[in-house]
Design a protein around this motif. Structure first.
Motif, PDB file in Angstrom:
ATOM      1  N   ALA A 212       0.839  -1.204   0.000  1.00  0.00           N
ATOM      2  CA  ALA A 212       0.000   0.000   0.000  1.00  0.00           C
ATOM      3  C   ALA A 212       0.869   1.246   0.000  1.00  0.00           C
ATOM      4  CB  ALA A 212      -0.931  -0.010   1.207  1.00  0.00           C
ATOM      5  N   LYS A 213       1.901   1.259   0.831  1.00  0.00           N
ATOM      6  CA  LYS A 213       2.805   2.412   0.879  1.00  0.00           C
ATOM      7  C   LYS A 213       3.508   2.621  -0.457  1.00  0.00           C
ATOM      8  CE  LYS A 213       3.726   2.440   5.843  1.00  0.00           C
ATOM      9  NZ  LYS A 213       4.740   2.227   6.904  1.00  0.00           N
ATOM     10  N   GLU A 214       3.897   1.531  -1.113  1.00  0.00           N
ATOM     11  CA  GLU A 214       4.543   1.636  -2.435  1.00  0.00           C
ATOM     12  C   GLU A 214       3.586   2.250  -3.453  1.00  0.00           C
ATOM     13  OE1 GLU A 214       5.659  -2.378  -3.370  1.00  0.00           O
ATOM     14  OE2 GLU A 214       7.307  -2.395  -1.918  1.00  0.00           O
ATOM     15  N   LEU A 215       2.357   1.770  -3.478  1.00  0.00           N
ATOM     16  CA  LEU A 215       1.370   2.296  -4.428  1.00  0.00           C
ATOM     17  C   LEU A 215       1.113   3.778  -4.188  1.00  0.00           C
ATOM     18  CD1 LEU A 215      -1.211  -0.636  -4.428  1.00  0.00           C
ATOM     19  CD2 LEU A 215       0.243   0.054  -6.335  1.00  0.00           C
ATOM     20  N   LEU A 216       0.910   4.133  -2.937  1.00  0.00           N
ATOM     21  CA  LEU A 216       0.617   5.526  -2.603  1.00  0.00           C
ATOM     22  C   LEU A 216       1.799   6.437  -2.905  1.00  0.00           C
ATOM     23  CD1 LEU A 216      -1.327   4.809   0.694  1.00  0.00           C
ATOM     24  CD2 LEU A 216      -2.315   5.599  -1.473  1.00  0.00           C
ATOM     25  N   ALA A 217       3.017   5.941  -2.706  1.00  0.00           N
ATOM     26  CA  ALA A 217       4.220   6.729  -3.014  1.00  0.00           C
ATOM     27  C   ALA A 217       4.322   7.019  -4.510  1.00  0.00           C
ATOM     28  CB  ALA A 217       5.468   6.001  -2.532  1.00  0.00           C
TER      29      ALA A 217
ATOM     30  N   ARG B 290      -0.583   6.249  -6.849  1.00  0.00           N
ATOM     31  CA  ARG B 290      -1.600   5.288  -7.275  1.00  0.00           C
ATOM     32  C   ARG B 290      -2.712   5.261  -6.235  1.00  0.00           C
ATOM     33  NH1 ARG B 290       0.253   1.060 -10.570  1.00  0.00           N
ATOM     34  NH2 ARG B 290      -1.965   0.714 -10.818  1.00  0.00           N
ATOM     35  N   GLN B 291      -3.878   4.835  -6.651  1.00  0.00           N
ATOM     36  CA  GLN B 291      -4.995   4.691  -5.725  1.00  0.00           C
ATOM     37  C   GLN B 291      -5.040   3.263  -5.211  1.00  0.00           C
ATOM     38  OE1 GLN B 291      -8.454   5.942  -7.869  1.00  0.00           O
ATOM     39  NE2 GLN B 291      -7.889   8.082  -7.775  1.00  0.00           N
ATOM     40  N   LEU B 292      -5.594   3.104  -4.034  1.00  0.00           N
ATOM     41  CA  LEU B 292      -5.683   1.809  -3.402  1.00  0.00           C
ATOM     42  C   LEU B 292      -7.140   1.560  -3.032  1.00  0.00           C
ATOM     43  CD1 LEU B 292      -4.266  -0.623  -2.033  1.00  0.00           C
ATOM     44  CD2 LEU B 292      -3.999   0.819  -0.025  1.00  0.00           C
ATOM     45  N   PHE B 293      -7.685   0.445  -3.472  1.00  0.00           N
ATOM     46  CA  PHE B 293      -9.053   0.062  -3.147  1.00  0.00           C
ATOM     47  C   PHE B 293      -8.999  -1.145  -2.227  1.00  0.00           C
ATOM     48  CE2 PHE B 293      -9.400   2.348  -7.059  1.00  0.00           C
ATOM     49  CZ  PHE B 293     -10.577   3.060  -6.934  1.00  0.00           C
ATOM     50  N   ILE B 294      -9.652  -1.029  -1.085  1.00  0.00           N
ATOM     51  CA  ILE B 294      -9.692  -2.122  -0.125  1.00  0.00           C
ATOM     52  C   ILE B 294     -11.142  -2.399   0.224  1.00  0.00           C
ATOM     53  CG2 ILE B 294      -9.102  -2.876   2.210  1.00  0.00           C
ATOM     54  CD1 ILE B 294      -6.662  -1.074   2.077  1.00  0.00           C
TER      55      ILE B 294
ATOM     56  N   PRO C 152      -6.083   9.961   3.618  1.00  0.00           N
ATOM     57  CA  PRO C 152      -7.533   9.901   3.784  1.00  0.00           C
ATOM     58  C   PRO C 152      -8.107   8.607   3.228  1.00  0.00           C
ATOM     59  CG  PRO C 152      -6.864  11.989   2.813  1.00  0.00           C
ATOM     60  CD  PRO C 152      -5.659  11.103   2.815  1.00  0.00           C
ATOM     61  N   CYS C 153      -9.220   8.197   3.791  1.00  0.00           N
ATOM     62  CA  CYS C 153      -9.955   7.021   3.325  1.00  0.00           C
ATOM     63  C   CYS C 153     -11.281   7.507   2.755  1.00  0.00           C
ATOM     64  CB  CYS C 153     -10.190   6.072   4.499  1.00  0.00           C
ATOM     65  SG  CYS C 153     -11.298   4.703   4.117  1.00  0.00           S
ATOM     66  N   LEU C 154     -11.606   7.094   1.552  1.00  0.00           N
ATOM     67  CA  LEU C 154     -12.859   7.468   0.913  1.00  0.00           C
ATOM     68  C   LEU C 154     -13.808   6.272   0.951  1.00  0.00           C
ATOM     69  CD1 LEU C 154     -14.431   9.599  -0.719  1.00  0.00           C
ATOM     70  CD2 LEU C 154     -13.467   8.563  -2.775  1.00  0.00           C
ATOM     71  N   PRO C 155     -14.734   6.243   1.914  1.00  0.00           N
ATOM     72  CA  PRO C 155     -15.676   5.123   1.984  1.00  0.00           C
ATOM     73  C   PRO C 155     -16.630   5.124   0.789  1.00  0.00           C
ATOM     74  CG  PRO C 155     -15.673   6.408   4.023  1.00  0.00           C
ATOM     75  CD  PRO C 155     -14.921   7.195   3.003  1.00  0.00           C
ATOM     76  N   VAL C 156     -17.061   3.940   0.399  1.00  0.00           N
ATOM     77  CA  VAL C 156     -17.980   3.773  -0.723  1.00  0.00           C
ATOM     78  C   VAL C 156     -19.123   2.860  -0.289  1.00  0.00           C
ATOM     79  CG1 VAL C 156     -18.214   2.924  -3.094  1.00  0.00           C
ATOM     80  CG2 VAL C 156     -16.091   4.044  -2.374  1.00  0.00           C
ATOM     81  N   ALA C 157     -20.344   3.280  -0.598  1.00  0.00           N
ATOM     82  CA  ALA C 157     -21.526   2.458  -0.337  1.00  0.00           C
ATOM     83  C   ALA C 157     -22.100   2.034  -1.677  1.00  0.00           C
ATOM     84  CB  ALA C 157     -22.561   3.255   0.453  1.00  0.00           C
TER      85      ALA C 157
END
Length: 132
Positions: A11-16, A19-23, A52-57
């Motif tokens: 995750a840290k590599e992607l963010l550096a 890139r976006q990360l979807f969990i 920041p975390c962007l929640p999705v419903a």
């Protein structure tokens, strides 16, 4: 613990690299109306990556049930919610994340069932599966 460390490192590599990360906080889809089971990993990534975390419903479980080839006609709604800024402790983050996602997901499901009452069968099956 080893796999969780690998997830955080990746995750840290992607963010550096911007890139976006979807969990998926539960690790998988669950039946509609089943109780939530958020995993620790999403909180670990949140606290260690400090982004920041962007929640999705969404209401996709009504139209594409878990472990089923059946697809029901209808409109899947995906809704982006208020971001959760970094800095919360793990438990506060998980509680806030779950509250935001579950509250809006339940509302999206209720709206879809109100428009098409035949979808109520999906809720009944999900509730029955969660009781077994």
């Amino acid at each position: 613990k080893s796999s969780l460390n690998q997830v955080v490192t990746r995750a840290k590599e992607l963010l550096a690299n911007n890139r976006q990360l979807f969990i998926f906080p539960e690790g998988t889809r669950r039946p509609v109306a089943a109780p939530p089971a958020y995993k620790f990993g999403v909180a670990q990534v949140y606290t260690e990556c400090k982004v920041p975390c962007l929640p999705v419903a969404l209401n996709s479980g009504l139209f594409w049930p878990r472990r089923s080839f059946l697809r029901r006609p209808g409109t899947i709604v995906v809704e982006y919610l208020e971001p959760i800024q970094p800095g919360l402790d793990r438990q506060t983050f998980i509680n806030l994340l779950q509250d935001r996602i579950e509250t809006r997901t339940n509302a999206l499901v209720d709206d879809a069932v109100a428009r098409d009452p035949s979808l109520a069968i999906v809720l009944e099956k999900g509730a029955a599966l969660s009781e077994t």
